[in-house]
Design an enzyme around this catalytic site. Sequence first.
Site, PDB file in Angstrom:
ATOM      1  N   ASN A 165       0.835  -1.148   0.120  1.00  0.00           N
ATOM      2  CA  ASN A 165       0.140  -0.011  -0.194  1.00  0.00           C
ATOM      3  C   ASN A 165       0.744   1.386  -0.030  1.00  0.00           C
ATOM      4  O   ASN A 165       0.429   2.389   0.063  1.00  0.00           O
ATOM      5  CB  ASN A 165      -0.884   0.017   1.475  1.00  0.00           C
ATOM      6  CG  ASN A 165      -2.073  -0.760   1.041  1.00  0.00           C
ATOM      7  OD1 ASN A 165      -2.366  -1.308  -0.094  1.00  0.00           O
ATOM      8  ND2 ASN A 165      -2.674  -1.242   2.258  1.00  0.00           N
ATOM      9  N   HIS A 172     -15.074  -0.021   5.796  1.00  0.00           N
ATOM     10  CA  HIS A 172     -13.885  -0.605   6.294  1.00  0.00           C
ATOM     11  C   HIS A 172     -14.234  -1.138   7.767  1.00  0.00           C
ATOM     12  O   HIS A 172     -15.025  -0.455   8.471  1.00  0.00           O
ATOM     13  CB  HIS A 172     -12.571   0.240   6.224  1.00  0.00           C
ATOM     14  CG  HIS A 172     -11.254  -0.398   6.728  1.00  0.00           C
ATOM     15  ND1 HIS A 172     -10.845  -0.434   8.150  1.00  0.00           N
ATOM     16  CD2 HIS A 172     -10.448  -1.186   5.997  1.00  0.00           C
ATOM     17  CE1 HIS A 172      -9.809  -0.979   7.987  1.00  0.00           C
ATOM     18  NE2 HIS A 172      -9.352  -1.567   6.908  1.00  0.00           N
ATOM     19  N   GLU A 214     -16.572   5.631   2.137  1.00  0.00           N
ATOM     20  CA  GLU A 214     -15.127   5.900   1.599  1.00  0.00           C
ATOM     21  C   GLU A 214     -15.029   6.495   0.051  1.00  0.00           C
ATOM     22  O   GLU A 214     -16.165   6.491  -0.651  1.00  0.00           O
ATOM     23  CB  GLU A 214     -14.448   4.478   1.507  1.00  0.00           C
ATOM     24  CG  GLU A 214     -14.634   3.633   2.899  1.00  0.00           C
ATOM     25  CD  GLU A 214     -13.798   2.509   2.731  1.00  0.00           C
ATOM     26  OE1 GLU A 214     -12.804   2.241   2.199  1.00  0.00           O
ATOM     27  OE2 GLU A 214     -14.264   1.383   3.391  1.00  0.00           O
ATOM     28  N   SER A 236     -10.999  -0.239  -1.348  1.00  0.00           N
ATOM     29  CA  SER A 236      -9.851  -1.149  -1.327  1.00  0.00           C
ATOM     30  C   SER A 236      -9.618  -2.308  -1.967  1.00  0.00           C
ATOM     31  O   SER A 236      -8.671  -2.706  -2.527  1.00  0.00           O
ATOM     32  CB  SER A 236      -8.942  -1.146  -0.183  1.00  0.00           C
ATOM     33  OG  SER A 236      -9.654  -1.825   0.684  1.00  0.00           O
ATOM     34  N   ASP A 239     -13.823   8.700   4.368  1.00  0.00           N
ATOM     35  CA  ASP A 239     -12.831   7.829   4.648  1.00  0.00           C
ATOM     36  C   ASP A 239     -11.863   7.908   3.226  1.00  0.00           C
ATOM     37  O   ASP A 239     -12.391   7.564   2.074  1.00  0.00           O
ATOM     38  CB  ASP A 239     -12.708   6.381   4.722  1.00  0.00           C
ATOM     39  CG  ASP A 239     -11.548   5.459   5.001  1.00  0.00           C
ATOM     40  OD1 ASP A 239     -10.825   5.724   4.260  1.00  0.00           O
ATOM     41  OD2 ASP A 239     -11.633   4.945   5.827  1.00  0.00           O
ATOM     42  N   HIS A 248      -7.494   5.412   0.975  1.00  0.00           N
ATOM     43  CA  HIS A 248      -6.920   4.899  -0.349  1.00  0.00           C
ATOM     44  C   HIS A 248      -6.675   5.907  -1.621  1.00  0.00           C
ATOM     45  O   HIS A 248      -6.458   5.585  -2.666  1.00  0.00           O
ATOM     46  CB  HIS A 248      -7.793   3.544  -0.921  1.00  0.00           C
ATOM     47  CG  HIS A 248      -7.425   2.506   0.356  1.00  0.00           C
ATOM     48  ND1 HIS A 248      -6.128   1.452   0.190  1.00  0.00           N
ATOM     49  CD2 HIS A 248      -8.184   2.169   1.002  1.00  0.00           C
ATOM     50  CE1 HIS A 248      -6.400   0.517   1.070  1.00  0.00           C
ATOM     51  NE2 HIS A 248      -7.508   0.892   1.863  1.00  0.00           N
ATOM     52  N   LYS A 308      -0.169   4.956   3.646  1.00  0.00           N
ATOM     53  CA  LYS A 308      -0.319   4.454   2.149  1.00  0.00           C
ATOM     54  C   LYS A 308       0.206   5.430   1.144  1.00  0.00           C
ATOM     55  O   LYS A 308       1.614   5.139   0.820  1.00  0.00           O
ATOM     56  CB  LYS A 308      -1.754   4.077   1.922  1.00  0.00           C
ATOM     57  CG  LYS A 308      -2.373   3.141   2.817  1.00  0.00           C
ATOM     58  CD  LYS A 308      -3.727   2.751   2.827  1.00  0.00           C
ATOM     59  CE  LYS A 308      -4.230   1.456   3.245  1.00  0.00           C
ATOM     60  NZ  LYS A 308      -4.248   1.814   4.875  1.00  0.00           N
TER      61      LYS A 308
END
Length: 401
Positions: free
Chosen positions: A51, A139, A182, A186, A211, A214, A245
């Site tokens: 990541n 998540h 998000e 991911s 969120d 990523h 990440k």
Amino acid sequence: MQYERFFRDQLDGLRRDGNYRTFAPIERQAGLYPRAFHHGLNREIVVWCSNDYLGMGQHPAVTGAMRDAVERFGAGAGGTRNISGNSPSHLALERELAALHGKDAALLFTSGYMSNWATIGTLAARMPGCTVLSDAANHASMIEGMRHSRAPKHVFRHNDPRDLERQLGRIEPGTPIIVAFESVYSMDGDIAPLAEICEVAERFGAMTYLDEVHAVGLYGATGGGISERDGVSHRLTLIEGTLAKGYGVVGGYIAGSAALCDFVRSFASGFIFSSALPAAVADAARASVSHLRGSGEERAALFDRVALLRRRLDQAGLPHIMNPSHIVPVMVGEPNRCRALSERLLEKHGVYLQPINYPTVPRGTERLRITATPQHTAHDIAQLVDALRESWDALSLGAAA
């Protein structure tokens, strides 16, 4: 109760199901990534599932900032920020992150998991009568925060603003509401329709909790994520991100209004009772954020490599989920076959791709999750696809499940 027998039986069950996780003895070497040394095999391997999406963990500006800070401030933080104080490094990084997202303030946590768990748990628990609307694919850290808060929770269909609208319409007007979702998911690599979700949430007077873990560093003109790319940062109540990440270091954060961040700082047990990030980590992270705010080179190279990888997979007839993000999931569909594929890639070809099994993904959707980086070359990509094709055929995997 025979405790040890219970532990062994549970672990044996994971092994039978193909879901027992193993940790590879890998040594990352600065300047050589994505190459690393595998101590179990005593050989160099190529990492394809990190990541550290942009390879910023080895960028000279980042490692130099960390090295200088260790010499100045030492290795640790000395305790929580309440006890050991705010270092200039913490405050400078929080200002950098607030500016990145166009917010008044930001607050650092020791990890992205902690920032989600502590923030959602605190907000939902302390606002009287609060209800949380959660995307179905959120998540685990967000879900744990909701569970910890004990606030009522409703799950809306993944990336579906119409279902969100339908469920919000059932809630009594005036109820405090958090809509949590998000930007980049991911495992499948799909991207949320942020503007549409914001529009629905605004109509019902709900807070929006995004969120971006990523996406930060990777999307937007300065790395502010999908919210920056789509021009909706100002419409979001709170943006949560990670430093581990796209930025290649470690830690998590939230960004929002000054009052909101101060509220979380003052009431979240996960912040109050956790030791602060060391100043060296904060300085390294700030160097990474600052660099990527001014440089688009890494982002452009990343998406060039991703496009090449997808073309080569298509040419080889290997099944992968098409999505608009940097994440390339190669679908296998069964845990033991997925692990066997991963093991053959590593042992025969020196390709490191960890299997992604339940509970990270639903049963029957097991996969290898490929993350190309700017440091992977066209030759690396060709070797990866050749290794995948050979291993796929050798294991008689056929079409994806």
